[in-house]
Design an enzyme around this catalytic site. Sequence first.
Site, mmCIF file in Angstrom:
data_model
loop_
_atom_site.group_PDB
_atom_site.id
_atom_site.type_symbol
_atom_site.label_atom_id
_atom_site.label_comp_id
_atom_site.label_asym_id
_atom_site.label_seq_id
_atom_site.Cartn_x
_atom_site.Cartn_y
_atom_site.Cartn_z
ATOM 1 N N LYS A 1 0.855 -1.186 0.000
ATOM 2 C CA LYS A 1 0.000 0.000 0.000
ATOM 3 C C LYS A 1 0.891 1.236 0.000
ATOM 4 O O LYS A 1 1.713 1.411 0.899
ATOM 5 C CB LYS A 1 -0.917 0.004 1.239
ATOM 6 C CG LYS A 1 -1.639 1.348 1.488
ATOM 7 C CD LYS A 1 -2.580 1.304 2.685
ATOM 8 C CE LYS A 1 -3.136 2.693 3.029
ATOM 9 N NZ LYS A 1 -4.049 2.697 4.189
ATOM 10 N N ASP B 1 -2.540 10.284 3.543
ATOM 11 C CA ASP B 1 -3.939 9.891 3.735
ATOM 12 C C ASP B 1 -4.640 10.917 4.620
ATOM 13 O O ASP B 1 -4.586 10.851 5.842
ATOM 14 C CB ASP B 1 -4.004 8.491 4.375
ATOM 15 C CG ASP B 1 -5.441 8.030 4.585
ATOM 16 O OD1 ASP B 1 -6.360 8.675 4.039
ATOM 17 O OD2 ASP B 1 -5.632 7.015 5.293
ATOM 18 N N LYS C 1 -10.052 13.057 8.138
ATOM 19 C CA LYS C 1 -9.578 12.656 9.460
ATOM 20 C C LYS C 1 -9.534 13.861 10.390
ATOM 21 O O LYS C 1 -9.363 14.989 9.925
ATOM 22 C CB LYS C 1 -8.154 12.100 9.350
ATOM 23 C CG LYS C 1 -8.039 10.730 8.715
ATOM 24 C CD LYS C 1 -6.596 10.271 8.695
ATOM 25 C CE LYS C 1 -6.442 8.910 8.043
ATOM 26 N NZ LYS C 1 -7.119 7.823 8.763
ATOM 27 N N ASP D 1 1.723 6.560 5.401
ATOM 28 C CA ASP D 1 0.725 5.565 4.979
ATOM 29 C C ASP D 1 1.168 4.793 3.731
ATOM 30 O O ASP D 1 0.396 4.052 3.154
ATOM 31 C CB ASP D 1 -0.626 6.272 4.739
ATOM 32 C CG ASP D 1 -1.820 5.356 4.952
ATOM 33 O OD1 ASP D 1 -1.652 4.302 5.610
ATOM 34 O OD2 ASP D 1 -2.912 5.681 4.456
ATOM 35 N N ASP E 1 -12.142 7.226 3.740
ATOM 36 C CA ASP E 1 -10.923 6.997 4.522
ATOM 37 C C ASP E 1 -10.525 5.516 4.535
ATOM 38 O O ASP E 1 -9.450 5.170 4.990
ATOM 39 C CB ASP E 1 -11.121 7.527 5.946
ATOM 40 C CG ASP E 1 -9.801 7.721 6.687
ATOM 41 O OD1 ASP E 1 -8.741 7.662 6.026
ATOM 42 O OD2 ASP E 1 -9.858 7.933 7.911
ATOM 43 N N GLU F 1 -9.369 3.738 2.202
ATOM 44 C CA GLU F 1 -8.880 3.828 0.823
ATOM 45 C C GLU F 1 -7.824 2.790 0.490
ATOM 46 O O GLU F 1 -7.680 2.405 -0.669
ATOM 47 C CB GLU F 1 -8.324 5.238 0.577
ATOM 48 C CG GLU F 1 -6.874 5.481 1.017
ATOM 49 C CD GLU F 1 -6.642 5.337 2.511
ATOM 50 O OE1 GLU F 1 -7.619 5.453 3.274
ATOM 51 O OE2 GLU F 1 -5.504 5.092 2.921
ATOM 52 N N ARG G 1 -7.588 -0.382 1.069
ATOM 53 C CA ARG G 1 -8.122 -1.635 0.523
ATOM 54 C C ARG G 1 -8.554 -1.462 -0.930
ATOM 55 O O ARG G 1 -8.519 -2.417 -1.706
ATOM 56 C CB ARG G 1 -9.275 -2.121 1.423
ATOM 57 C CG ARG G 1 -10.456 -1.202 1.464
ATOM 58 C CD ARG G 1 -11.371 -1.469 2.653
ATOM 59 N NE ARG G 1 -10.795 -0.994 3.924
ATOM 60 C CZ ARG G 1 -11.387 -1.137 5.102
ATOM 61 N NH1 ARG G 1 -12.548 -1.760 5.192
ATOM 62 N NH2 ARG G 1 -10.801 -0.673 6.194
HETATM 63 N N1 BES Z 1 -4.177 4.657 6.911
HETATM 64 C C1 BES Z 1 -5.312 4.418 7.735
HETATM 65 C C2 BES Z 1 -5.023 3.440 8.868
HETATM 66 C C3 BES Z 1 -4.031 3.885 9.897
HETATM 67 C C4 BES Z 1 -4.444 4.441 11.084
HETATM 68 C C5 BES Z 1 -2.684 3.692 9.707
HETATM 69 C C6 BES Z 1 -3.536 4.811 12.050
HETATM 70 C C7 BES Z 1 -1.762 4.076 10.669
HETATM 71 C C8 BES Z 1 -2.191 4.636 11.849
HETATM 72 C C9 BES Z 1 -6.449 3.837 6.894
HETATM 73 O O1 BES Z 1 -6.498 4.269 5.582
HETATM 74 C C10 BES Z 1 -7.714 4.248 7.543
HETATM 75 O O2 BES Z 1 -7.986 5.416 7.561
HETATM 76 N N2 BES Z 1 -8.485 3.299 8.046
HETATM 77 C C11 BES Z 1 -9.699 3.569 8.693
HETATM 78 C C12 BES Z 1 -10.731 2.590 8.185
HETATM 79 C C13 BES Z 1 -12.131 2.915 8.599
HETATM 80 C C14 BES Z 1 -12.601 4.180 7.903
HETATM 81 C C15 BES Z 1 -13.031 1.764 8.235
HETATM 82 C C16 BES Z 1 -9.489 3.410 10.195
HETATM 83 O O3 BES Z 1 -8.721 2.527 10.598
HETATM 84 O O4 BES Z 1 -10.047 4.185 10.950
HETATM 85 ZN ZN ZN Z 2 -4.720 4.885 4.748
HETATM 86 MN MN MN Z 3 -7.572 6.099 5.399
#
Ligand code: BES
Ligand code: ZN
Ligand code: MN
Length: 497
Positions: free
Chosen positions: A263, A268, A275, A286, A345, A347, A349
């Site tokens: 990834k 992000d 966020k 990210d 968010d 994204e 996947r």
């Molecule tokens: N890049 C983030 C996940 C992340 C969070 C990485 C903290 C490193 C530290 C990912 O893209 C994300 O935002 N995931 C969301 C998914 C949710 C919207 C279903 C999350 O984990 O909150």
């Molecule tokens: Zn992300």
């Molecule tokens: Mn995200």
Amino acid sequence: MQEGFKIGFTSFDRLQGVLVTFCGEGLKFGPATQKALAPAGDLPRRAAAADRFTGKNGSTLDIIAPSGLKVPRLVIVGTGKERDLEDRDLLRLGGVAIGKVPSAAPQATFVAEFAGGALKAEQIADLALGARLRAYAFDRYKTKRKEGEERPGKIEVHIACANPAAAGRAWTRAMSLADGVVWARDLVNEPANVLFPAEFARRAASLRKLGVIVEVLDVPAMRKLGMGALLGVGQGSSHEPKLVVMRWNGGKRGSGPIAFIGKGVCFDSGGISIKPAANMEDMKGDMAGAACVVGLMHALAARKAKVNVVGAIGLVENMPDGKAQRPGDIVTSLSGQTIEIINTDAEGRLVLADVLYYINKRFKPRFMINLATLTGAILVALGQEYAGLFSNDDKLADRLTKAGKATGERVWRMPLGPEYDKMIDSKFADVKNTGGRSAGSITAAQFLQRFVNKTPWAHLDIAGTALGSPQTDINKSWSAGWGVRLLSRLVEDYYER
Ligand code: BES
Ligand code: ZN
Ligand code: MN
């Protein structure tokens, strides 16, 4: 890259700069160390008694201007009971040792011998690898230094040993791995105004120097293929997405490759589902999965690994603007499956769905492993100690677990199953990109699994391990370059032993 760290191998009788020696539990020294310390008489023993130093594994004794010795400082590093020592302990001890050498010291010599006697060439290389990784600092944007402070890590380390030539050869291999880890760390630490998809792709393309075949697919190429999931994520950014495919063909002709997919979200913001501000700066990292894949390709190509391997990274920036993707949008992925965007968010996947499907179809790999800072939920579940491991293949999962134990980059297997899969069925499309509040890391993995078919596959959720890494004896940087040593070891166990 750290320019200031030089390593060389020499014989036991050339000791320059800060002297580093090792001792076992009960202050036991090997023969060459005893000889080196003889002019100091009973000083080490008296200093040890005064400091209650007994040689426990990882403990140190620091003696400044040791009388009798012609060195500015003597550092004794304890190795404990040496029977229990593993490869990663040697890395750690190398890190502990260099950590005790003041950053202003221009030179140090390690007497590469434990109480049990001389070290093997591979052990010496591991010691050097630990020192190299510990000495890493990402300081290219620091223009000011405190008074008297030198550029950290500017040091020559001499490793005194029985067979310098053999140690030098083992180091050549270990150095490939060290450079791979440093590559990954540099990429993760780099800010997103510098490292956007096109720049990341340019840096990955420099692997061509090592004989890696590198293709960079741009937006028109990806549109032509039909990568609607990946492109949807990137459409709100002024930086266009790139897909980089790297191939190292060091194995037998026609032998099926193995594949690593990363990834690479260069920043992000969350997109329209933006966020909160706190810690958003961390999202420059990210792309740690992609950084690990590039670092691994570097390590394998530099050591001319006898293996055919494909590395692929999906590079995008997730931003909100007038063109950005919205919640409720439906995109068509390369696989033909349609995806309803619930949360922009989620994204990573979406990016991986298209890259996994593409690599599987084009290369038919023996197995695929993807790495992604995918969910905050994995941090809640496992903290920073273990990465989440999801796999459709028990053998591959066991191999990863074993490599994790050996390197200290540990993984913990999490479940997959049809019950979780139901949670991402969509009202309007084939699948939706989030599964609700519970089991967030698992539903993310279930989502990926819909794009890999029957190919043996493992997904490593590295959101906890790859960013804001805990300080260890072999890393003081924000990024540990997590995963490069793990996967290098996996390939080694699989092909090179
Ligand atoms: N890049 C983030 C996940 C992340 C969070 C990485 C903290 C490193 C530290 C990912 O893209 C994300 O935002 N995931 C969301 C998914 C949710 C919207 C279903 C999350 O984990 O909150
Ligand atoms: Zn992300
Ligand atoms: Mn995200």
